[in-house]
Design a protein around this motif. Structure first.
Motif, PDB file in Angstrom:
ATOM      1  N   GLU A 179      50.435  35.974  12.939  1.00  0.00           N
ATOM      2  CA  GLU A 179      49.352  36.921  13.241  1.00  0.00           C
ATOM      3  C   GLU A 179      48.466  36.344  14.339  1.00  0.00           C
ATOM      4  OE1 GLU A 179      48.347  40.139  12.401  1.00  0.00           O
ATOM      5  OE2 GLU A 179      46.711  39.679  13.775  1.00  0.00           O
ATOM      6  N   ALA A 181      45.409  37.555  15.150  1.00  0.00           N
ATOM      7  CA  ALA A 181      44.011  37.523  14.698  1.00  0.00           C
ATOM      8  C   ALA A 181      43.804  36.400  13.686  1.00  0.00           C
ATOM      9  CB  ALA A 181      43.674  38.874  14.055  1.00  0.00           C
ATOM     10  N   ARG A 183      42.841  36.698  10.744  1.00  0.00           N
ATOM     11  CA  ARG A 183      43.068  37.106   9.356  1.00  0.00           C
ATOM     12  C   ARG A 183      44.166  38.159   9.242  1.00  0.00           C
ATOM     13  NH1 ARG A 183      37.958  40.070  10.401  1.00  0.00           N
ATOM     14  NH2 ARG A 183      38.386  42.255   9.961  1.00  0.00           N
ATOM     15  N   PRO A 186      43.787  42.873   9.494  1.00  0.00           N
ATOM     16  CA  PRO A 186      42.431  42.872  10.037  1.00  0.00           C
ATOM     17  C   PRO A 186      41.731  44.235   9.989  1.00  0.00           C
ATOM     18  CG  PRO A 186      44.088  42.515  11.761  1.00  0.00           C
ATOM     19  CD  PRO A 186      44.781  42.431  10.464  1.00  0.00           C
ATOM     20  N   ASP A 190      38.460  41.831   4.712  1.00  0.00           N
ATOM     21  CA  ASP A 190      37.606  40.828   5.334  1.00  0.00           C
ATOM     22  C   ASP A 190      38.254  39.442   5.262  1.00  0.00           C
ATOM     23  OD1 ASP A 190      37.401  40.369   2.669  1.00  0.00           O
ATOM     24  OD2 ASP A 190      35.231  40.556   2.540  1.00  0.00           O
ATOM     25  N   SER A 191      37.567  38.437   5.854  1.00  0.00           N
ATOM     26  CA  SER A 191      38.180  37.105   5.945  1.00  0.00           C
ATOM     27  C   SER A 191      38.449  36.490   4.583  1.00  0.00           C
ATOM     28  CB  SER A 191      37.265  36.150   6.714  1.00  0.00           C
ATOM     29  OG  SER A 191      36.788  36.775   7.833  1.00  0.00           O
ATOM     30  N   SER A 194      41.347  38.090   3.065  1.00  0.00           N
ATOM     31  CA  SER A 194      42.542  37.653   3.748  1.00  0.00           C
ATOM     32  C   SER A 194      42.973  36.278   3.267  1.00  0.00           C
ATOM     33  CB  SER A 194      42.303  37.639   5.257  1.00  0.00           C
ATOM     34  OG  SER A 194      43.313  36.912   5.903  1.00  0.00           O
TER      35      SER A 194
END
Lengths: 836, 118
Positions: A179, A181, A183, A186, A190-191, A194
């Protein structure tokens, strides 16, 4: 309808995906006043792309099909498969296909969907690089995967994780997710969510790489690996790209229709493009600057166009993109606004990294309303939370109860189905509201989920709303004053518990007497086994004396298998067996040509016995000291054990001896459903006792007793009924628990479901069994002792009684002949049933 | 219970009445044909159908539970495998699928049971 075919206006649908299909279905439901013509680029009928990964799980292309084969012709739809539209001539109102078809239209509906977005990375053209979009893509992936060991998916979004699941299912040794990103998913989570999802996925052998930008694809003709921008690389044999979707707007662009700068056919609230006789729906449509890449909004768009063509007023006003799904076995849900943070809202977060659960809800600053949230690992609350957001329902005083459950006290946290307003959308796939569902119950007498599906299609899409639909039906019936009772069948207007009590009080000993006293008609395949089970639980007579009321397996005291042969399971209490007895089983299996397999309950199953061989097989087993294992009955099956303190260096007590004692105590006892038990000698729980109807686990001070656990389709851990009790107390509690279950449960209800439905749940059960709150324990114990004392091996009775033995013949007029229809194949040097 | 039979049938003796359990079935062999024979003693009726369940092609209908359904008390048999049910009168599948059983006339004389074969 008097209009002739020629006078009808023609609607042409370009694209035969889920949304194109749904449009046809919705239009047909409203009117037959149109000629419908459909063009599909793919060679097959519209299929369910949402469940595409199940193709690798054994589902066939036919299983995924949205309709049966004759659906299009039955509905007079002209279907052109495998033909691409190349041009729209807007002034003549005619379209051209690649195969040369000229098709005039009055209305044109573009449901061209999307294609996979393939980023411009050097080497994407190499063999072994795929996208994940159509059944054809899947076929190619499947073929290539046979020779591959390591695979990767580029893209950690929803579709990427689906694709990763597919690679795992194909049996690749290593599956990686790359990935770009920081997380996963996305767009949805949210983080922190994730991170929890990543941890959970990694325990399932998926390797997740975040913040990775792929700079090139390595290898000569075939892919050999991935090179990343941070100078690292990864060796892989195949790659599936799932980096997003691109709306298929090329046809629209060519025709001069307005499209968005980043793709998508611009539409208004009626899904009209810049040409008002041309519509666009689904993933190719760009509404208010947004592409809706889910199926539910696509269906809503289809509905809007169908309504518009029938002069309806419906408009599309954007769509809630909340979603709940199971990714590689992990629940993931996101609803409302999952990302809103302070100072615009306050968040409540619950995190349990041990169980892999993360929950976040965002609430308004005044604490009154729910704005959105994220659920990972446990999304049971999704439906009700989504409804709470969408309907602006006032939050209870302790909103944390919504994700933590009520702690202490009996009352459940607010916001039940009853509090939803009538317009609350329950089934978003088919746009069915709470009012529609309750109305169908009140006005149309719909009382089951199946009936509701037929009535208004609620629950037929993704199926996520089915529990809510069920609750709504139940609550509406209750509110209407309908007394809900699970009656046995059309012949007995009583619940199983009522019939049990009536037969006990009136000392009913036969099925015919029960039918004469309390029933009507001639009985059926539902009430006969139910009454047979009650008779066995009450009087414990030899069941084959009334063999024609017994269910399929009980009738011949063996389990019927494919091909009409039976399997035989002798009791091996606690899983302990002597070498001599093992030899006998081997000899019997050899003599009668039986397939042998170790069961999950620590016994040996012998398959492929002819009906007429069963008494001979059992004579030999009984002579060697075996007895019936009741594997065919709704009865106690086995009490599984670990080896315990006799050999194991961790064992606290002798779990094998206790398991044998319990199994021999309850053997042969019939109940509303099968019962399984387990005894573990220490907390390591090798006997898996917590997944059984009752489980006993040794502690330093005695035994812990768990009840109502379940394996099967809905696994559930047992609940702790008592701690650190001695053996005698344990047996006493078990007597009461089992007898209470036998007395009160509905037919074919396992202990777990029985307890789940019990008002007051475990605390109520504990009160009955431990504290004798109903004052029935002496009676329960006496009833159980009666059953224990009247135990008999029913196979011994059957082989020793010539009349009973006679029942085991295939042909009544040729008892020595076997069914010539029975046939076997061979596999790994043993027989197996011929496939049906 | 004998219906009017148009086609000339040959009555074949298959078994004695007490060979088939009360309110249950048994399989009889007529040449190479397997026929499920039902002794619906609660109603004093006898029925016969093919022994093969058309759903999964299994020779088991004689081992199924019999009973009745609906206001007319239509007599039926349930296949022991997946509980598809069939009318003993018409052979029609009662669980909503397009299966059809062959049925045979039955007559009882004294303790002898005969099945009519076309």
């Amino acid at each position: 309808m008097n209009t002739s075919q020629q006078d009808l206006k023609t609607v042409v649908v370009v694209g035969n995906g889920m949304v194109g299909y749904k449009f046809c279905e919705k239009l047909l439901a409203k009117t037959s006043a149109f000629n419908i013509v459909v063009f599909g680029e793919e060679p097959r009928h519209a299929y369910d792309r949402v469940h595409l990964s199940e193709y690798f799980n054994g589902k066939s292309a036919d299983d995924l099909s949205m309709s049966h084969l004759g659906w299009y012709s039955e509905n007079n739809i002209a279907l052109h498969l495998g033909d691409t539209i190349t041009e729209i001539n807007r002034s003549e109102k005619v379209i051209h296909s690649l195969k040369g078809v000229l098709q005039p239209y009055d209305y044109l509906v573009l449901a061209t969907g999307s294609s996979a977005f393939v980023p411009d990375i050097p080497g994407v053209e190499k063999d072994g690089v795929f996208v994940y979009r159509t059944i054809e893509d899947l076929d190619m992936i499947q073929n290539y995967a046979r020779a591959a060991r390591k695979g990767a998916v580029l893209g950690g979004g929803l579709l990427g994780l689906e694709a990763a699941k597919a690679l795992i299912d194909l049996g690749l040794e290593e599956t990686h997710v790359i990935e770009f990103a920081p997380r996963l998913m996305p767009r949805q989570i949210d983080s922190a969510g994730s991170a929890m999802l990543q941890a959970k996925l990694e325990t399932l052998d998926l390797k997740v790489h975040m913040n990775k930008s792929t700079s090139s694809i390595l290898g000569e003709g075939n892919i050999k690996g991935l090179q990343f921008a941070d100078d690292t690389s990864l060796e892989v044999d195949m790659l599936v790209i799932s980096a997003g979707i691109r709306p298929r707007d090329e046809l629209a662009k060519l025709a001069g229709l307005e499209t968005g700068t980043r793709g998508g056919i611009v539409v208004n609230q009626k899904m009209q493009t810049s040409d008002d006789s041309i519509f666009a729906i689904g993933e190719c449509a760009l509404y208010d600057g947004m592409i809706y890449g889910l199926v539910a909004p696509g269906y809503e768009m289809a509905e809007v166009v169908a309504a518009h063509l029938c002069a309806g007023e419906r408009t599309f006003n954007g769509y809630d993109m909340s979603t709940k799904l199971k990714l590689i076995g992990v629940d993931v849900a996101s609803f409302g606004d999952p990302f809103v943070t302070e100072p615009d809202s306050r968040s409540i977060v619950f995190e349990d990294s041990h169980k892999g659960v993360y929950k976040r809800i965002n609430i308004s600053n005044d604490g009154k309303y729910l704005l959105g949230g994220v659920l990972i690992g446990d999304a049971d609350a999704y439906n009700i939370l989504l409804q709470t957001v969408n309907n602006n329902i006032l939050l209870p005083p302790n909103p944390e109860d919504l994700i933590l459950g009520s702690r202490g006290g009996e009352a459940s946290a607010g916001a039940g189905v009853v509090t939803l307003p009538d317009e609350a959308l329950i089934c978003s796939c088919e746009a069915v509201s709470k009012g529609d569902i309750c109305g169908a119950v009140t006005d149309l007498n719909v009382t089951t989920v199946e009936g509701m599906k037929k009535c208004n299609k609620a629950g037929t899409g993704c199926g996520g709303c089915v529990p809510l639909v069920k609750d709504l039906i139940h609550e509406t019936l209750k509110a209407n004053g309908t007394y809900i009772k699970n009656i046995v069948c059309e012949h007995f207007d009583y619940s199983r518990q009522e019939l049990f009590d009536l037969m006990k009080l009136n000392k009913i000993k036969t099925y015919d007497a029960a039918l004469d006293h309390f029933g009507k008609g001639d009985g059926c395949e539902l009430c006969k086994p139910t009454v047979a089970s009650i008779l066995a639980s009450l009087w414990n007579d030899v069941i084959v004396k009334q063999h024609t009321i017994q269910d399929s397996n009980d009738r011949y005291l063996a389990n019927i298998q494919k091909g009409g042969t039976y399997s035989v399971v002798p009791r091996i209490p606690g899983g302990e067996i002597t070498p001599d007895k093992l030899i006998v089983i081997g000899q019997v299996a050899k003599k009668y040509n039986l397939y042998t397999k170790i069961t999950g309950g620590q016994r040996i199953d012998l398959f492929g016995a002819h009906l007429s061989d069963l008494p001979d097989i059992w004579s030999e087993l009984i002579d060697a000291g075996f007895e019936s294992g009741h594997a065919y009955g709704k009865a106690l099956r086995t009490v599984k054990s670990c080896v315990g303190s006799t050999w194991c260096r961790f064992g606290l007590h002798d779990s094998v001896s206790f398991a044998i004692e319990i199994e021999e105590r309850y053997r042969g006892i019939r109940a509303p459903h099968k019962i399984k038990g387990g005894v573990s000698g220490c907390v390591r729980e090798c006997a898996e006792a917590q997944s059984k109807d009752f489980g006993v686990i040794a502690t330093e001070k005695g035994w812990n007793l768990y009840v109502a656990g379940n394996g099967g389709s809905k696994p559930q851990h047992g609940q702790l009924l008592a701690t650190d009790i001695d053996k005698e107390t344990c047996i006493k509690y078990l007597d009461r628990f089992l007898m209470f279950y036998i007395n009160t449960a509905d037919s074919l209800t396992r202990t777990a479901t029985w307890l789940n439905k019990m008002e007051g749940g475990l605390s109520y059960l504990k009160n009955v069994v431990v504290n004798d709150s109903l004052g029935i324990n002496a009676q329960l114990e006496a009833e159980m002792q009666g059953l224990v004392d009247s135990y008999h091996c029913e196979w011994k009775e059957a082989v020793e009684n010539p009349d009973l033995r006679k029942q085991f013949a295939h042909f009544v007029n040729a008892p020595k002949e076997k069914d010539p229809h029975v046939a076997f194949d061979t596999m790994r040097e043993q027989v197996k049933a011929k496939e049906w | 219970m004998e219906a009017v039979i148009d086609v000339a049938v040959e009555w074949v003796f298959v078994c004695k009445t007490d060979d088939i359990p009360q309110n249950g079935g048994g399989c009889v062999k007529v040449g190479d044909e397997q026929i499920a024979l039902y002794n619906f003693s609660r109603r004093g009726e006898w029925y016969a159908t093919q022994n093969l369940c058309p759903h999964k092609q299994q020779m088991v209908l004689s081992r199924g539970m019999i009973g009745s359904t609906g206001d007319t008390c239509e007599p039926k048999v349930a296949c022991p495998f997946h509980k598809k049910t069939f009318s003993l009168l018409s052979g029609e599948c009662l669980t909503g699928e397009e299966y059809q059983l062959k049925t045979y006339p039955v007559k009882v004389e004294g303790d002898k049971v005969y099945v009519g074969i076309e």
